[in-house]
Design a protein around this motif. Structure first.
Motif, PDB file in Angstrom:
ATOM      1  N   ILE A  40       0.838  -1.202   0.000  1.00  0.00           N
ATOM      2  CA  ILE A  40       0.000   0.000   0.000  1.00  0.00           C
ATOM      3  C   ILE A  40       0.873   1.252   0.000  1.00  0.00           C
ATOM      4  N   ASN A  41       1.940   1.254   0.798  1.00  0.00           N
ATOM      5  CA  ASN A  41       2.852   2.402   0.816  1.00  0.00           C
ATOM      6  C   ASN A  41       3.528   2.598  -0.532  1.00  0.00           C
ATOM      7  N   LEU A  42       3.828   1.488  -1.205  1.00  0.00           N
ATOM      8  CA  LEU A  42       4.444   1.590  -2.529  1.00  0.00           C
ATOM      9  C   LEU A  42       3.468   2.216  -3.515  1.00  0.00           C
ATOM     10  N   LEU A  43       2.218   1.741  -3.511  1.00  0.00           N
ATOM     11  CA  LEU A  43       1.204   2.290  -4.408  1.00  0.00           C
ATOM     12  C   LEU A  43       0.931   3.757  -4.088  1.00  0.00           C
ATOM     13  N   SER A  44       0.919   4.089  -2.814  1.00  0.00           N
ATOM     14  CA  SER A  44       0.605   5.458  -2.392  1.00  0.00           C
ATOM     15  C   SER A  44       1.784   6.405  -2.517  1.00  0.00           C
ATOM     16  N   GLY A  45       2.949   5.862  -2.790  1.00  0.00           N
ATOM     17  CA  GLY A  45       4.123   6.719  -2.944  1.00  0.00           C
ATOM     18  C   GLY A  45       4.560   7.393  -1.663  1.00  0.00           C
ATOM     19  N   SER A  46       4.519   6.655  -0.547  1.00  0.00           N
ATOM     20  CA  SER A  46       4.877   7.265   0.738  1.00  0.00           C
ATOM     21  C   SER A  46       6.284   7.848   0.723  1.00  0.00           C
ATOM     22  N   ALA A  47       7.239   7.105   0.199  1.00  0.00           N
ATOM     23  CA  ALA A  47       8.610   7.620   0.135  1.00  0.00           C
ATOM     24  C   ALA A  47       8.689   8.837  -0.777  1.00  0.00           C
ATOM     25  N   GLY A  48       7.921   8.812  -1.868  1.00  0.00           N
ATOM     26  CA  GLY A  48       7.918   9.935  -2.798  1.00  0.00           C
ATOM     27  C   GLY A  48       7.337  11.199  -2.197  1.00  0.00           C
ATOM     28  N   ILE A  49       6.409  11.058  -1.255  1.00  0.00           N
ATOM     29  CA  ILE A  49       5.839  12.221  -0.579  1.00  0.00           C
ATOM     30  C   ILE A  49       6.906  12.920   0.266  1.00  0.00           C
ATOM     31  N   LEU A  50       7.758  12.131   0.896  1.00  0.00           N
ATOM     32  CA  LEU A  50       8.784  12.670   1.784  1.00  0.00           C
ATOM     33  C   LEU A  50      10.047  13.107   1.040  1.00  0.00           C
ATOM     34  N   TRP A  51      10.312  12.477  -0.089  1.00  0.00           N
ATOM     35  CA  TRP A  51      11.599  12.610  -0.757  1.00  0.00           C
ATOM     36  C   TRP A  51      11.981  14.028  -1.173  1.00  0.00           C
ATOM     37  N   PRO A  52      11.114  14.839  -1.782  1.00  0.00           N
ATOM     38  CA  PRO A  52      11.566  16.164  -2.232  1.00  0.00           C
ATOM     39  C   PRO A  52      12.159  17.017  -1.114  1.00  0.00           C
ATOM     40  N   ILE A  80      13.503   2.033   3.726  1.00  0.00           N
ATOM     41  CA  ILE A  80      14.225   1.291   2.691  1.00  0.00           C
ATOM     42  C   ILE A  80      14.036   1.958   1.331  1.00  0.00           C
ATOM     43  N   ALA A  81      12.797   2.348   1.033  1.00  0.00           N
ATOM     44  CA  ALA A  81      12.525   3.022  -0.248  1.00  0.00           C
ATOM     45  C   ALA A  81      13.240   4.367  -0.329  1.00  0.00           C
ATOM     46  N   LEU A  82      13.281   5.101   0.775  1.00  0.00           N
ATOM     47  CA  LEU A  82      13.998   6.379   0.788  1.00  0.00           C
ATOM     48  C   LEU A  82      15.496   6.172   0.569  1.00  0.00           C
ATOM     49  N   TYR A  83      16.060   5.146   1.206  1.00  0.00           N
ATOM     50  CA  TYR A  83      17.487   4.903   1.042  1.00  0.00           C
ATOM     51  C   TYR A  83      17.826   4.604  -0.415  1.00  0.00           C
ATOM     52  N   ARG A  84      16.962   3.859  -1.088  1.00  0.00           N
ATOM     53  CA  ARG A  84      17.202   3.573  -2.511  1.00  0.00           C
ATOM     54  C   ARG A  84      17.237   4.868  -3.324  1.00  0.00           C
ATOM     55  N   ARG A  85      16.356   5.807  -3.000  1.00  0.00           N
ATOM     56  CA  ARG A  85      16.349   7.085  -3.706  1.00  0.00           C
ATOM     57  C   ARG A  85      17.632   7.870  -3.391  1.00  0.00           C
ATOM     58  N   VAL A  86      18.040   7.829  -2.129  1.00  0.00           N
ATOM     59  CA  VAL A  86      19.267   8.505  -1.714  1.00  0.00           C
ATOM     60  C   VAL A  86      20.466   7.951  -2.482  1.00  0.00           C
ATOM     61  N   ALA A 182      -9.693   3.175   0.881  1.00  0.00           N
ATOM     62  CA  ALA A 182      -9.017   2.286   1.831  1.00  0.00           C
ATOM     63  C   ALA A 182      -9.709   0.929   1.887  1.00  0.00           C
ATOM     64  N   TYR A 183     -11.033   0.940   1.880  1.00  0.00           N
ATOM     65  CA  TYR A 183     -11.779  -0.327   1.942  1.00  0.00           C
ATOM     66  C   TYR A 183     -11.482  -1.178   0.716  1.00  0.00           C
ATOM     67  N   VAL A 184     -11.466  -0.561  -0.455  1.00  0.00           N
ATOM     68  CA  VAL A 184     -11.280  -1.306  -1.700  1.00  0.00           C
ATOM     69  C   VAL A 184      -9.828  -1.725  -1.890  1.00  0.00           C
ATOM     70  N   VAL A 185      -8.911  -0.773  -1.723  1.00  0.00           N
ATOM     71  CA  VAL A 185      -7.504  -1.033  -2.050  1.00  0.00           C
ATOM     72  C   VAL A 185      -6.883  -2.044  -1.102  1.00  0.00           C
ATOM     73  N   THR A 186      -7.246  -1.998   0.172  1.00  0.00           N
ATOM     74  CA  THR A 186      -6.678  -2.978   1.098  1.00  0.00           C
ATOM     75  C   THR A 186      -7.048  -4.397   0.690  1.00  0.00           C
ATOM     76  N   ARG A 187      -8.228  -4.575   0.129  1.00  0.00           N
ATOM     77  CA  ARG A 187      -8.663  -5.900  -0.305  1.00  0.00           C
ATOM     78  C   ARG A 187      -8.061  -6.305  -1.644  1.00  0.00           C
ATOM     79  N   MET A 188      -7.645  -5.320  -2.420  1.00  0.00           N
ATOM     80  CA  MET A 188      -6.997  -5.608  -3.690  1.00  0.00           C
ATOM     81  C   MET A 188      -5.532  -6.006  -3.517  1.00  0.00           C
ATOM     82  N   LEU A 189      -4.866  -5.402  -2.523  1.00  0.00           N
ATOM     83  CA  LEU A 189      -3.420  -5.534  -2.418  1.00  0.00           C
ATOM     84  C   LEU A 189      -2.934  -6.563  -1.410  1.00  0.00           C
ATOM     85  N   THR A 190      -3.800  -7.020  -0.519  1.00  0.00           N
ATOM     86  CA  THR A 190      -3.351  -7.976   0.486  1.00  0.00           C
ATOM     87  C   THR A 190      -4.504  -8.857   0.960  1.00  0.00           C
ATOM     88  N   THR A 191      -4.161 -10.041   1.422  1.00  0.00           N
ATOM     89  CA  THR A 191      -5.156 -10.937   2.026  1.00  0.00           C
ATOM     90  C   THR A 191      -5.149 -10.816   3.544  1.00  0.00           C
TER      91      THR A 191
END
Length: 241
Positions: A40-52, A80-86, A182-191
């Motif tokens: 979910i964080n990958l889809l939502s771009g959590s690291a990308g929100i913080l990165w700039p 981990i995602a932020l470190y890759r960008r760094v 949130a209701y829909v995506v959580t069910r799409m991305l994980t069991t």
């Protein structure tokens, strides 16, 4: 398995305990949930929100690494995602990650080591223990929404006290459309039943951007700003004068 009830009015927060925060949560269910949250964080771009903001400050820093702390890091996927960008940007940055859950820390260490990413994970109770004041940036992702107002102000004060330059908060923004997503995506991305339950509950308990800004002001972060970010999130930024 817990069931998510029908969405109530989201005019006001409806703060409820989340399964992920149960101290006796089965470790296997916890790791399953952390894997789901990472997707979910990958889809939502959590690291990308913080990165700039982090990238800009890292470019301004000279002569030493920019030191960053991830508060309530969970499984460490955002760090981990932020470190890759760094690494890709060739910047001199050190990242540490802290959480109250030993099980989450073990998960984070395992995945960081598997990816050969040098992130130091350590245990801390973010609401009761002081952070070392050796960090340039202190950030959190999806940690504000499970807290009551008093706890949120307390956390913001502790984060600001530990940050030489900047505090960043990436979190959910409460809205009806966000609840549906949130209701829909959580069910799409994980069991994971934990994520299925906690996803909508998190949105019901989340702050609006205006509410988050008011909390920052209560915490003494008077120069803080809050901006909406896709999808249904906000970024609170405070930079020391």
């Amino acid at each position: 398995m817990m069931k998510v009830g029908k969405m109530d009015s989201l005019t006001r927060r409806r703060l409820q305990p989340e399964v992920m925060d149960c101290p006796d949560l089965d470790p296997a269910r916890h790791w399953h949930a952390l894997r789901g949250l990472a997707r979910i964080n990958l889809l939502s771009g959590s690291a990308g929100i913080l990165w700039p903001s982090i990238r800009q400050l890292a470019k301004e820093a000279t002569g030493r690494p920019l030191r960053i702390l991830d508060v309530a890091c969970g499984g460490g996927d955002v760090s981990i995602a932020l470190y890759r960008r760094v690494a890709q940007a060739g910047l001199n940055v050190q990242i540490e990650a802290a959480d109250i859950s030993s099980n989450a820390l073990a998960y984070g260490r395992r995945h960081a080591e598997a990816a050969h990413i040098p992130i130091h994970f350590f245990h801390i109770n973010a609401l009761a223990e002081d952070f070392p004041d050796t960090y340039d940036v202190v950030f959190s992702s999806l940690v504000l929404h499970p807290l009551n107002d008093e706890q949120a102000v307390n956390l913001l004060q502790r984060m600001a006290g530990a940050a030489r330059y900047m505090v960043l908060i990436n979190d959910l923004a409460r809205s009806r459309l966000g609840w549906t997503a949130a209701y829909v995506v959580t069910r799409m991305l994980t069991t994971s039943d934990v994520v299925h339950t906690d996803g909508p509950l998190s949105v019901q308990g989340a702050f609006t951007p205006d509410e988050a800004l008011a909390l920052a002001h209560q915490a003494g972060l008077h120069e803080a700003t809050v901006a909406r970010r896709w999808p249904f999130r906000f970024l609170l930024t405070w930079r020391r004068a």
